[in-house]
Design a protein around this motif. Structure first.
Motif, short mmCIF file in Angstrom:
data_model
loop_
_atom_site.label_atom_id
_atom_site.label_comp_id
_atom_site.label_asym_id
_atom_site.label_seq_id
_atom_site.Cartn_x
_atom_site.Cartn_y
_atom_site.Cartn_z
N ASP A 108 37.93 -28.53 -5.86
CA ASP A 108 38.25 -28.61 -7.28
C ASP A 108 37.76 -29.91 -7.91
O ASP A 108 38.40 -30.48 -8.80
CB ASP A 108 39.75 -28.46 -7.51
N THR A 109 36.61 -30.41 -7.42
CA THR A 109 35.97 -31.57 -8.02
C THR A 109 34.51 -31.25 -8.26
O THR A 109 33.93 -30.38 -7.60
CB THR A 109 36.07 -32.82 -7.13
N VAL A 189 35.67 -24.79 -7.53
CA VAL A 189 36.41 -25.48 -8.58
C VAL A 189 37.18 -24.47 -9.42
O VAL A 189 36.76 -23.33 -9.59
CB VAL A 189 35.47 -26.31 -9.49
#
Length: 247
Positions: A108-109, A189
């Protein structure tokens, strides 16, 4: 798609397609301002530029130069290994990538997407750039080294400028592939690092699909690639045909 982005919901859902209607710009601010989709466009630019123009070219071009100039044992086998990374279906490595980035704390980056895109674009860079470097005579490298350049200096200051059209064409293709990629970005993400392509499914709601806003996002996602391709068309053709005809 263009017409749909300027239609209101009533015109879009009409059982009879409406070619004459009162256009509206409401779909664009509704999605990019009200739903705050403009950061997703910035993420798409950052991911595509960093993964293709910077990482892939900086890592892939020297590797391709090594394959073109060095005769080391297992060279062709290793080069074939690079190509095999493009042969596997993307879905086959999506789950391992998810587990890998989860263990690193990068899930999730935007960094996870950059690394994933670099991984599948790198083989394209090595494959294409090897052909470009192979067409440049070895005597040019030798002359540069006789003038005092190291092997690395000959590459950066002599060979790379000669292969600039090929490097540019490869970077453009990597940028397009990264900009259009959906699967890895969708899996890796969910919130902060989402690119624009991943934002479109968020417009499919339990109360119905917001087709006008979907079309607006699709236009914004498509237009830069279309304009960019037209702007660099001559350089792209020149790069793709670089060294194709031998004297």
């Amino acid at each position: 798609m263009v017409l749909a982005s300027f239609k209101n919901r009533v015109d879009l859902l009409s059982s009879v397609p409406k070619w004459i209607f009162s256009p509206t710009l409401a779909n664009y601010p509704a999605v990019f301002i009200d739903k705050e989709y403009w950061p997703l466009a910035i993420n798409s630019v950052l991911i595509s530029v960093v993964s293709s123009t910077i990482l892939c070219i900086v890592i892939g071009a020297p590797a391709a130069y090594g394959f073109a100039r060095s005769d080391f044992p297992g060279r062709e086998d290793l080069f074939f290994f690079f190509l095999t990374t493009r042969m596997a279906p993307p879905i086959s490595i999506a789950v391992p990538l998810f587990l890998f980035f989860t263990s690193l704390g990068l899930i999730d980056t935007i960094y996870a997407v950059v690394i994933a895109h670099t991984s599948f674009n790198l083989s394209l860079v090595v494959w294409m750039m090897r052909g470009f470097f192979a067409e440049i005579p070895r005597e040019i490298d030798e002359a540069a080294m006789m003038d005092g350049r190291s092997r690395l200096g000959a590459f950066f200051f002599v060979v790379a400028p000669l292969a600039a059209p090929g490097i540019g064409a490869t970077a453009v293709l990597c940028f397009i592939l990264s900009w259009n990629e959906f699967l890895y970005a969708f899996i890796l993400v969910a919130f902060d690092g989402r690119p624009l392509t991943v934002g479109i499914p968020g417009l499919v709601t339990p109360h119905g699909t917001l087709w006008g806003q979907v079309a607006a996002v699709a236009i914004v996602a498509t237009l830069p690639i279309v304009l960019f391709t037209f702007l660099v068309q001559k350089q792209l053709v020149r790069g793709l045909t670089f060294g194709a005809v031998k004297g």
